[in-house]
Motif scaffolding. Sequence first.
Motif, short mmCIF file in Angstrom:
data_model
loop_
_atom_site.label_atom_id
_atom_site.label_comp_id
_atom_site.label_asym_id
_atom_site.label_seq_id
_atom_site.Cartn_x
_atom_site.Cartn_y
_atom_site.Cartn_z
N VAL A 131 8.76 10.46 -3.23
CA VAL A 131 9.54 9.92 -2.60
C VAL A 131 8.69 8.25 -2.41
CG1 VAL A 131 9.60 11.98 -0.40
CG2 VAL A 131 7.98 10.02 -0.65
N PRO A 132 9.51 7.00 -2.37
CA PRO A 132 9.64 5.60 -3.07
C PRO A 132 8.63 5.42 -1.18
CG PRO A 132 11.90 6.14 -1.67
CD PRO A 132 11.35 7.27 -2.28
N ALA A 133 8.12 4.33 -1.48
CA ALA A 133 7.06 3.77 0.17
C ALA A 133 7.30 2.63 -0.61
CB ALA A 133 5.64 4.07 -0.92
N ILE A 134 7.19 2.03 0.61
CA ILE A 134 6.72 0.00 0.73
C ILE A 134 5.37 0.09 1.75
CG2 ILE A 134 7.64 -1.23 2.11
CD1 ILE A 134 10.44 0.24 3.10
N GLY A 135 5.56 -1.24 0.85
CA GLY A 135 3.57 -0.90 1.36
C GLY A 135 4.14 -2.56 2.37
N VAL A 136 3.11 -2.25 3.18
CA VAL A 136 3.02 -3.55 4.83
C VAL A 136 1.66 -3.95 3.91
CG1 VAL A 136 3.91 -1.60 6.52
CG2 VAL A 136 1.29 -2.25 6.32
N GLY A 137 1.48 -5.65 4.63
CA GLY A 137 0.87 -6.46 3.47
C GLY A 137 -0.52 -7.12 4.91
N TRP A 138 -0.21 -6.44 5.82
CA TRP A 138 -1.24 -6.28 7.04
C TRP A 138 -1.87 -5.69 7.17
CZ3 TRP A 138 4.16 -6.36 7.89
CH2 TRP A 138 5.35 -4.81 8.37
N GLY A 139 -2.17 -4.76 6.08
CA GLY A 139 -2.91 -3.27 6.82
C GLY A 139 -3.87 -4.04 6.14
N TYR A 140 -5.36 -2.86 5.48
CA TYR A 140 -6.11 -2.73 4.75
C TYR A 140 -6.14 -2.45 3.22
CZ TYR A 140 -6.76 -1.09 9.11
OH TYR A 140 -6.69 -0.95 10.85
N ASN A 141 -5.54 -2.57 2.48
CA ASN A 141 -5.23 -3.15 1.71
C ASN A 141 -4.28 -3.90 0.55
OD1 ASN A 141 -5.80 0.18 -0.15
ND2 ASN A 141 -6.64 -0.58 0.95
N ALA A 142 -4.88 -5.12 0.21
CA ALA A 142 -3.95 -6.12 -0.63
C ALA A 142 -2.54 -5.46 -1.11
CB ALA A 142 -4.39 -6.89 -1.51
N PRO A 143 -1.41 -6.54 -0.59
CA PRO A 143 -0.43 -6.23 -1.89
C PRO A 143 -0.89 -6.49 -3.16
CG PRO A 143 -0.30 -8.00 0.09
CD PRO A 143 -1.82 -7.82 -0.21
N ASP A 144 -1.19 -6.39 -3.95
CA ASP A 144 -1.06 -6.12 -5.27
C ASP A 144 -1.93 -4.48 -5.78
OD1 ASP A 144 -0.40 -8.97 -5.85
OD2 ASP A 144 -2.41 -9.77 -6.60
N GLU A 145 -2.54 -4.50 -4.60
CA GLU A 145 -3.09 -3.17 -4.63
C GLU A 145 -2.19 -2.01 -4.56
OE1 GLU A 145 -6.98 -0.01 -3.40
OE2 GLU A 145 -6.48 -2.50 -2.79
N LEU A 146 -1.38 -2.06 -3.56
CA LEU A 146 -0.27 -1.35 -3.15
C LEU A 146 0.64 -1.43 -4.31
CD1 LEU A 146 0.30 -2.79 0.70
CD2 LEU A 146 -1.09 -0.66 -0.17
N ARG A 147 1.41 -2.52 -4.91
CA ARG A 147 1.93 -2.36 -6.26
C ARG A 147 1.61 -1.44 -6.85
NH1 ARG A 147 2.24 -8.30 -4.74
NH2 ARG A 147 3.90 -8.74 -3.42
N ALA A 148 0.67 -1.68 -7.20
CA ALA A 148 -0.01 -1.03 -8.85
C ALA A 148 -0.16 0.23 -8.00
CB ALA A 148 -1.61 -1.78 -8.80
N GLU A 149 -0.09 0.38 -7.65
CA GLU A 149 0.31 1.91 -6.87
C GLU A 149 1.29 2.41 -6.40
OE1 GLU A 149 -2.64 4.31 -6.82
OE2 GLU A 149 -4.30 3.59 -6.86
#
Length: 266
Positions: A214-232
């Motif tokens: 399934v696709p995923a949306i990351g949120v920028g206010w949590g515990y991992n940086a946005p760049d890390e979420l994009r990389a994942e």
Amino acid sequence: MITGHRSEGGARSRRISVRRLTAPPHRVAERQVRREMPLVLFDVDGTLLDAGRLIAHTMIQSFLAAGEAPPRPRDIRSVIGLSLPQMVDVLASDAPRTLREKIVAGYRLRYFDAVENEDPPVFDGAEPAILRLKAAGVQMGLTTGKSQRSLDFVLERMRWRDWFATIQTADDNPSKPDPTMIVRALAETGREASDTILVGDTRYDMRMARAAGVPAIGVGWGYNAPDELRAEGASAIATDFGHLVSILSAWRQTHDDAADMAVRDV
């Protein structure tokens, strides 16, 4: 790639015109139901709740009570998203099993005492966003590494329980990033992976979504940086809850357009 304009506008839905469709009536009705009920799965800590400070404080106190040097707060925050035993396994990887079990038991006692004596630390904007999605006919669920007891307190105190069609916790599922939470959520709601999207703040959420297809949306206010979420594998990063609703609205529109084309081709 999922895109969305940052906007405070609400999610929109469109009616299917039966005159434009060539599918039999029962297929049209089936597609209308599916279009009105996409599934959005939310992580909890770091996505809906700002629980990082309490989690870090409780973990440090649990290590100290067990006679162990505590981990740094930033190291604790880096493993939020895993279920509690897996968090302790990472943070105390060199400790014997009995000591890790003692830390887990101490954490649970301290955390329950803390959370049940104060209001849940809900992020500003979380509840209005959930209500906007609910009003737009979006089906929602929770996939969290929290225990059922801890989550029950939040749902009862916030009066959120009836808003979620499926609730998956650490009590009944393997820890993220194992995809079982999503697989069970799909089974309970009758949704397909193509009708579903995950919203989360950690690499474990992104990995779980990828494993479940399934696709995923990351949120920028949590515990991992946005760049890390994009990389994942995050398809988009929401900068606030208004932006998140806009991204989900764009995803739903794309989903509905694809559904229209599939029905016309029947």
